[in-house]
Scaffold this motif. Structure first.
Motif, PDB file in Angstrom:
ATOM      1  N   TYR A  23       0.842  -1.190   0.000  1.00  0.00           N
ATOM      2  CA  TYR A  23       0.000   0.000   0.000  1.00  0.00           C
ATOM      3  C   TYR A  23       0.875   1.237   0.000  1.00  0.00           C
ATOM      4  N   GLY A  55      -3.916   0.710   3.131  1.00  0.00           N
ATOM      5  CA  GLY A  55      -3.443   2.031   2.743  1.00  0.00           C
ATOM      6  C   GLY A  55      -4.271   3.128   3.387  1.00  0.00           C
ATOM      7  N   ALA A 129       2.678   2.523  -3.390  1.00  0.00           N
ATOM      8  CA  ALA A 129       2.253   1.125  -3.257  1.00  0.00           C
ATOM      9  C   ALA A 129       3.114   0.218  -4.114  1.00  0.00           C
TER      10      ALA A 129
END
Length: 379
Positions: A23, A55, A129
């Motif tokens: 993430y 995330g 990410a």
């Protein structure tokens, strides 16, 4: 004073779904657009939706560390997460429910809004990410590849600790250990009467003082506790002081560790509450956002308070073993947060008077439950 406004942009990805995942998240100043914090981490093998939620959680936590009173706009290219967190879509998958609950506890719901944005407008979080996934698959920790200067940020660079990752993690140095001790009995404890942060603030009974001494003996024998922290309530202070005297330590009071406010239920048994306030009790048992009759807090708001108190203790005593003397609800909350369990899991835990729990916290934000409801020192 004008409220601070922050923007969280978050993304997650999985190469294989499920597969190697990571993430990324950034926190921006809403007025200037400057990036204040970047966060990213490799998650191991999880699904894309789990990575998206991780995330979001990391971005919200980073924003909370900057300003716990801020108004936050979350922007994501995941329609699923945006709609579920906005309350417009039901969360059907069991793996998503605890993640959504965890995200919802970082800030009060009214302080966070959610907006969907196309992927091309989420490039910074997407880049982070992918950097995290690349690093993880190469067997190394993620490190920023594009520096943001202090002038551009307006403050020193900061990387948010990761949300608890799935699976094994690397050696992250000395963990901070919180030894969680529920206070000894009061006159209300054996009668199972509600005893919160308002009302009479009862002292320890004779048995409660005996329990506190037994806990002190057990901790002195282990010799690992380096600091003592407790809630401001009399019963926790008396328990903490019994240990501190034995260990030659001072007691630090942390306001956020106090018990839930039970309002009109203070001093009543469960049966008495059921008789006098049946509808409120049913609502309270059905939802962690419901409050006791006349109470000021729900279990959801308690979770936010306790998480903030935990973060203050961890920041104050990094790498140390800290005795935290508190109450049933805050200790259960710390345990379920460490496990990533949903809020209603607190209804399925037993926590005896003067019992020990222990949680270790690592540098990446991961937590490990090491002990639960241990009463061996009282036998």
């Amino acid at each position: 004073m004008t409220e601070r406004r922050l923007v969280v942009e978050a993304d997650g990805g999985s190469r294989g779904n499920p597969g190697p995942a990571g993430y990324g998240a950034v926190v921006r100043d809403a007025g200037t657009g400057r990036i204040l914090v970047e966060a990213a981490d490799y998650l191991g093998r999880v699904t894309n939706n789990v990575a998206e939620y991780r995330g979001l959680i990391a971005g919200l936590r980073a924003a909370h560390r900057l300003d716990p009173e801020a108004l936050v706009e979350v922007r994501m290219d995941s329609k699923l997460v945006v709609e579920q967190m906005s309350g417009r879509w039901k969360i059907k998958h069991p793996d998503m429910r605890p993640l959504a609950a965890e995200a919802g506890e970082v800030f009060p719901r009214e302080r966070v809004s959610y907006s969907w944005i196309p992927r091309e407008r989420n490039k910074d979080a997407d880049r982070l990410a992918n950097e995290a996934m690349d690093a993880g698959q190469a067997g190394r920790a993620w490190e920023p590849t594009t520096a943001v200067t202090e002038t551009e940020r307006g403050e020193p660079a900061e990387t948010a600790p990761a949300a608890p990752p799935a699976g094994w993690s690397a050696d992250l140095g000395t963990a901070t250990t919180l030894v969680l001790l529920r206070h000894g009995e009061t006159a209300l404890t054996p009668q199972k009467r509600f005893s919160g942060s308002t009302g009479s603030d009862p002292e320890l009974s004779d048995k409660g003082r005996w329990q506190a001494e037994r806990a002190a003996e057990a901790l002195a024998a282990r010799g690992t506790v380096q600091a003592v922290v407790c809630s401001p309530m009399l019963r926790t202070r008396q328990t903490a002081e019994a240990v501190a005297v034995r260990l030659g330590l001072d007691v630090s009071v942390e306001e956020g560790l106090r018990e839930l406010d039970f309002g009109a239920w203070e001093g009543l048994t469960f049966a008495e509450v059921q008789q006098r306030h049946p509808a409120d009790l049913d609502a309270w048992l059905a939802s962690t956002r419901a409050k006791p009759t006349g109470g000021s807090e729900s279990f959801a708001s308690l979770g936010q308070r306790v998480a903030a108190a935990r973060d203050r203790v961890l920041a104050r005593y990094p790498g140390q073993t800290v005795l935290v003397v508190s109450h049933v609800s805050p200790i259960k909350t710390l345990v379920r947060l460490a496990l990533g369990a949903p809020p209603d899991s607190i209804y399925r835990m037993e926590l005896s008077a003067a019992s020990f729990c222990a949680v270790q916290y690592y540098g990446d934000g991961n937590a490990s439950l090491r002990l639960l409801n241990d009463t061996g020192h009282l036998r």
